[in-house]
Write a protein that holds these residues in place. Structure first.
Motif, mmCIF file in Angstrom:
data_model
loop_
_atom_site.group_PDB
_atom_site.id
_atom_site.type_symbol
_atom_site.label_atom_id
_atom_site.label_comp_id
_atom_site.label_asym_id
_atom_site.label_seq_id
_atom_site.Cartn_x
_atom_site.Cartn_y
_atom_site.Cartn_z
ATOM 1 N N LEU A 109 0.828 -1.207 0.000
ATOM 2 C CA LEU A 109 0.000 0.000 0.000
ATOM 3 C C LEU A 109 0.863 1.258 0.000
ATOM 4 C CD1 LEU A 109 -2.754 -1.031 2.572
ATOM 5 C CD2 LEU A 109 -3.044 -0.777 0.102
ATOM 6 N N ARG A 110 1.944 1.233 0.764
ATOM 7 C CA ARG A 110 2.841 2.381 0.803
ATOM 8 C C ARG A 110 3.524 2.588 -0.555
ATOM 9 N NH1 ARG A 110 4.414 4.580 5.791
ATOM 10 N NH2 ARG A 110 3.330 3.656 7.576
ATOM 11 N N LEU A 111 3.900 1.513 -1.205
ATOM 12 C CA LEU A 111 4.524 1.633 -2.531
ATOM 13 C C LEU A 111 3.528 2.188 -3.549
ATOM 14 C CD1 LEU A 111 6.571 -1.701 -2.660
ATOM 15 C CD2 LEU A 111 7.488 0.609 -2.423
ATOM 16 N N PHE A 112 2.294 1.689 -3.497
ATOM 17 C CA PHE A 112 1.252 2.208 -4.393
ATOM 18 C C PHE A 112 1.033 3.691 -4.152
ATOM 19 C CE2 PHE A 112 -3.117 3.569 -5.008
ATOM 20 C CZ PHE A 112 -3.370 3.182 -6.321
ATOM 21 N N ALA A 113 0.829 4.067 -2.889
ATOM 22 C CA ALA A 113 0.555 5.472 -2.559
ATOM 23 C C ALA A 113 1.736 6.351 -2.947
ATOM 24 C CB ALA A 113 0.249 5.607 -1.072
ATOM 25 N N ARG A 114 2.945 5.865 -2.686
ATOM 26 C CA ARG A 114 4.150 6.628 -3.023
ATOM 27 C C ARG A 114 4.206 6.959 -4.503
ATOM 28 N NH1 ARG A 114 9.714 3.399 -2.614
ATOM 29 N NH2 ARG A 114 8.991 2.536 -4.606
ATOM 30 N N ASP A 115 4.000 5.942 -5.332
ATOM 31 C CA ASP A 115 4.079 6.149 -6.781
ATOM 32 C C ASP A 115 2.952 7.039 -7.280
ATOM 33 O OD1 ASP A 115 6.322 4.622 -6.773
ATOM 34 O OD2 ASP A 115 5.532 2.978 -7.992
ATOM 35 N N LYS A 116 1.759 6.863 -6.720
ATOM 36 C CA LYS A 116 0.628 7.699 -7.144
ATOM 37 C C LYS A 116 0.836 9.149 -6.733
ATOM 38 C CE LYS A 116 -1.796 4.906 -9.472
ATOM 39 N NZ LYS A 116 -1.892 5.118 -10.935
ATOM 40 N N ILE A 117 1.399 9.361 -5.552
ATOM 41 C CA ILE A 117 1.685 10.729 -5.131
ATOM 42 C C ILE A 117 2.623 11.395 -6.117
ATOM 43 C CG2 ILE A 117 2.879 12.123 -3.384
ATOM 44 C CD1 ILE A 117 1.719 10.232 -1.259
ATOM 45 N N ALA A 167 -3.518 27.785 -4.725
ATOM 46 C CA ALA A 167 -4.251 26.697 -4.067
ATOM 47 C C ALA A 167 -3.644 25.345 -4.445
ATOM 48 C CB ALA A 167 -5.727 26.745 -4.448
ATOM 49 N N ILE A 168 -3.337 25.180 -5.723
ATOM 50 C CA ILE A 168 -2.728 23.939 -6.201
ATOM 51 C C ILE A 168 -1.299 23.801 -5.687
ATOM 52 C CG2 ILE A 168 -1.954 22.721 -8.284
ATOM 53 C CD1 ILE A 168 -4.951 22.513 -7.735
ATOM 54 N N PHE A 172 0.460 20.720 -3.760
ATOM 55 C CA PHE A 172 1.761 20.146 -4.125
ATOM 56 C C PHE A 172 2.644 20.029 -2.886
ATOM 57 C CE2 PHE A 172 6.174 20.279 -5.376
ATOM 58 C CZ PHE A 172 6.235 19.457 -6.492
ATOM 59 N N ASP A 173 2.711 21.093 -2.111
ATOM 60 C CA ASP A 173 3.534 21.082 -0.893
ATOM 61 C C ASP A 173 3.051 20.022 0.087
ATOM 62 O OD1 ASP A 173 5.039 23.147 -1.930
ATOM 63 O OD2 ASP A 173 4.015 24.721 -0.804
ATOM 64 N N ARG A 174 1.725 19.880 0.204
ATOM 65 C CA ARG A 174 1.183 18.827 1.075
ATOM 66 C C ARG A 174 1.641 17.453 0.585
ATOM 67 N NH1 ARG A 174 -3.662 21.800 0.361
ATOM 68 N NH2 ARG A 174 -4.063 23.112 2.158
ATOM 69 N N GLY A 175 1.602 17.279 -0.729
ATOM 70 C CA GLY A 175 2.002 15.992 -1.301
ATOM 71 C C GLY A 175 3.440 15.643 -0.975
ATOM 72 N N ILE A 176 4.324 16.637 -1.052
ATOM 73 C CA ILE A 176 5.731 16.407 -0.723
ATOM 74 C C ILE A 176 5.876 15.998 0.738
ATOM 75 C CG2 ILE A 176 7.972 17.533 -0.424
ATOM 76 C CD1 ILE A 176 7.422 16.975 -3.329
ATOM 77 N N GLU A 177 5.152 16.674 1.612
ATOM 78 C CA GLU A 177 5.214 16.356 3.043
ATOM 79 C C GLU A 177 4.653 14.965 3.316
ATOM 80 O OE1 GLU A 177 3.197 19.432 5.127
ATOM 81 O OE2 GLU A 177 4.558 21.013 4.451
ATOM 82 N N ILE A 178 3.513 14.659 2.699
ATOM 83 C CA ILE A 178 2.888 13.348 2.905
ATOM 84 C C ILE A 178 3.784 12.240 2.361
ATOM 85 C CG2 ILE A 178 0.928 11.898 2.202
ATOM 86 C CD1 ILE A 178 -0.794 14.480 2.342
ATOM 87 N N PHE A 179 4.420 12.488 1.234
ATOM 88 C CA PHE A 179 5.342 11.507 0.646
ATOM 89 C C PHE A 179 6.400 11.095 1.664
ATOM 90 C CE2 PHE A 179 9.290 10.381 -1.417
ATOM 91 C CZ PHE A 179 8.899 9.493 -2.400
ATOM 92 N N PHE A 232 -6.558 12.090 1.961
ATOM 93 C CA PHE A 232 -6.791 13.515 2.179
ATOM 94 C C PHE A 232 -6.157 14.348 1.071
ATOM 95 C CE2 PHE A 232 -5.444 17.679 3.669
ATOM 96 C CZ PHE A 232 -6.670 18.230 3.999
ATOM 97 N N LEU A 233 -4.962 13.953 0.640
ATOM 98 C CA LEU A 233 -4.315 14.682 -0.458
ATOM 99 C C LEU A 233 -5.203 14.661 -1.697
ATOM 100 C CD1 LEU A 233 -1.873 16.122 -1.726
ATOM 101 C CD2 LEU A 233 -0.960 13.857 -2.290
ATOM 102 N N SER A 234 -5.689 13.484 -2.062
ATOM 103 C CA SER A 234 -6.584 13.367 -3.218
ATOM 104 C C SER A 234 -7.825 14.227 -3.033
ATOM 105 C CB SER A 234 -7.007 11.904 -3.423
ATOM 106 O OG SER A 234 -5.904 11.093 -3.723
ATOM 107 N N THR A 235 -8.385 14.195 -1.835
ATOM 108 C CA THR A 235 -9.618 14.945 -1.562
ATOM 109 C C THR A 235 -9.380 16.445 -1.623
ATOM 110 O OG1 THR A 235 -10.408 13.140 -0.157
ATOM 111 C CG2 THR A 235 -11.498 15.262 0.084
ATOM 112 N N SER A 236 -8.290 16.907 -1.047
ATOM 113 C CA SER A 236 -7.972 18.335 -1.080
ATOM 114 C C SER A 236 -7.824 18.820 -2.516
ATOM 115 C CB SER A 236 -6.682 18.605 -0.296
ATOM 116 O OG SER A 236 -6.345 19.985 -0.346
ATOM 117 N N ILE A 237 -7.124 18.049 -3.321
ATOM 118 C CA ILE A 237 -6.947 18.405 -4.741
ATOM 119 C C ILE A 237 -8.295 18.434 -5.449
ATOM 120 C CG2 ILE A 237 -5.985 17.625 -6.944
ATOM 121 C CD1 ILE A 237 -3.649 16.425 -5.261
#
Length: 481
Positions: A109-117, A167-168, A172-179, A232-237
């Protein structure tokens, strides 16, 4: 199916209810990667022989070629392992040594989420570029701004588009942090209490491109906050895209601010004149679904005791669908927005509609020494009397009725109520003055370049690690190691 201490087979309906095979296609390739890395880890610490590792790798390669659709089992992990055992015999039975499906699925799951991010962030960068390119293209386009969906004050389209970009950019910044939190390895946790077999968890983590470990083994097995954050990242976007789409839908109707691109519109089945904003409406609807995915995952997780619970399985499909829909939505929105044409003359004509310069008139009175709250009342009175814009004489008389004496000429009033001059007066940081708009655009172009490089480094680091992993597998299979 693994039922060592159970007799008989699982009830047919119970199997249908509990099977995750339908959704596991999303992590099939990641499960194989995890198997490769885990076996190399077992080989490194001497838990299996080179010959065992070679046979397992050869079996895994056959499984890769077959694909998940030609395998059977309760889930992807069991389906792959069963086939490996069938092909590699006794060696295949050693593959699951020092591992549980608990740490295995968490890793997948982490590998999937990582690549999708990373994929989503790449598309967000392209969308940010599109917003800034449009801001330059329509730099001087004057338009009305709105509050409560009512005409409020004049602004510029470039200013509007920079707001979209920002806003976008935060997404992007959230995505980097979540990654940074997603890209940690849970492998070696086993069920939750680790294993008596000595492992090199760091070695396996590096093989898979993880940036470290989820250290506590119970946390590694039990945590799903990485999944919640990814949702949450997907939802925020999607929430941001939905708001943008709502504007496009409105602007393509009575506002008449935009011309919808044909390739992102539909026609009516009965009314030949119609051009419908279907793509924007579907993205808007998918944002609602994304909120539902996040809420569902949070509700599933909220009362689960540590460590693993089968309830987790129902969260996985939410992750797959949400991130895939987000990726497609961003990509499609960007292309649609890039092809959008703004009607500059219409926007400029409506920039003064609805008494949008009333606030400027109140600010003029403030310049004359009138307290703002009193100037607000004076202008409000003129609005009630339908005397906006007023003549200089009318403004002076209205002020006198409130006990205020001012001096203002027709030329001064005309200049103050000029839309372009109104925008140029707003020179504060982030305002609509040309100089400030130009500065904001330059700063964002610079930041986009920096973020491109940042993402490039993330991607190349993972690609290099996975390449090294596969080289190690090849080395074992070729007998060179």
């Amino acid at each position: 199916m693994i039922r060592s201490r159970l007799s008989g087979s699982l009830d047919e309906d119970a199997l249908k209810l509990t099977s995750s095979l339908e959704h596991d296609r999303h992590i099939f390739k990641y499960d194989i990667l995890v198997d490769y890395a885990h076996v190399l880890g077992l080989l490194k610490v001497g838990l299996i022989t080179k010959e065992d590792a070679k046979r397992i790798f050869e079996a895994l390669r056959e499984v890769e070629k077959l694909g998940l659709e030609r395998l059977s089992g309760e889930d992807v992990h069991e389906a792959i392992e069963s086939k490996v055992v069938e092909i590699a015999k006794e060696s295949g039975m050693k593959m699951h040594t020092a591992r549980s499906r608990n740490d295995e699925i968490a890793a997948c799951l982490r590998l999937f989420a990582r690549d999708k991010i990373i994929e989503i962030l790449s598309e967000l960068l392209e969308l940010r570029k599109t917003f800034i390119e449009k801001a330059r293209q329509y730099f001087d386009c004057i338009m009305p701004g709105f509050t409560h969906l009512q005409y409020a004050q004049p602004t510029k389209l470039s200013h509007y588009l920079i707001a979209y970009h920002d806003a976008i950019r935060r997404d992007f910044d959230r995505g980097i942090e979540i990654f940074s939190r997603v890209n940690k390895s849970p492998l070696g946790a086993a069920a939750f209490a680790s294993t008596p077999h000595e492992l090199d968890r760091e070695y396996v983590a590096q093989l898979l491109g993880f940036d470290g470990l989820v250290e506590n083994t119970m946390d590694a097995s039990a945590s799903r906050d990485f999944l919640i954050e990814s949702l949450f990242l997907s939802t925020s976007i999607m929430l941001n895209l939905s708001r943008f789409c709502e504007e496009i839908i409105l602007w393509a109707s009575e506002f008449d601010f935009v011309e919808l691109p044909d390739e992102f519109s539909s026609s009516s089945s009965i009314m030949p004149q119609k051009k419908n904003p279907d793509v924007a409406e579907i993205i808007r609807a998918k944002a609602g679904k994304s909120v539902g995915y996040l809420a569902s995952a949070c509700t599933i997780l909220k009362a689960l005791p540590y460590a693993y619970n089968r309830d987790f399985q129902e969260m996985n499909s939410l992750l797959y669908v949400s991130m895939n829909e987000c990726l497609l939505s961003v990509k499609t929105f960007r292309k649609m927005f890039s092809a959008l044409k703004f009607k500059e003359e219409v926007m400029r004509e409506k920039a003064s509609k609805g008494l949008t310069l009333a606030t400027d008139l109140a600010d003029l009175l403030v310049r004359k020494g009138v307290p703002f709250r009193l100037s607000h009342k004076i202008v409000g009175s003129l609005v009630k009397k339908n005397r906006i814009p007023p003549s200089a004489e009318e403004l002076i008389k209205e002020a006198e009725s409130f006990g205020v004496k001012i001096e203002v000429s027709e030329d001064e009033l005309k200049e103050w109520l000029d839309v372009e001059k109104s925008l140029e007066r707003r020179k504060n940081v982030g305002g609509t003055a040309k100089e400030e708009l130009e500065r904001m655009i330059r700063e964002r172009e610079r930041k986009i370049s920096e973020d491109e490089e940042k993402l490039k480094v993330l991607k190349s680091r993972i690609e290099e690690r996975i390449k090294h992993l596969m080289n190690e597998v090849e080395r074992v299979c070729s007998g060179k190691g």
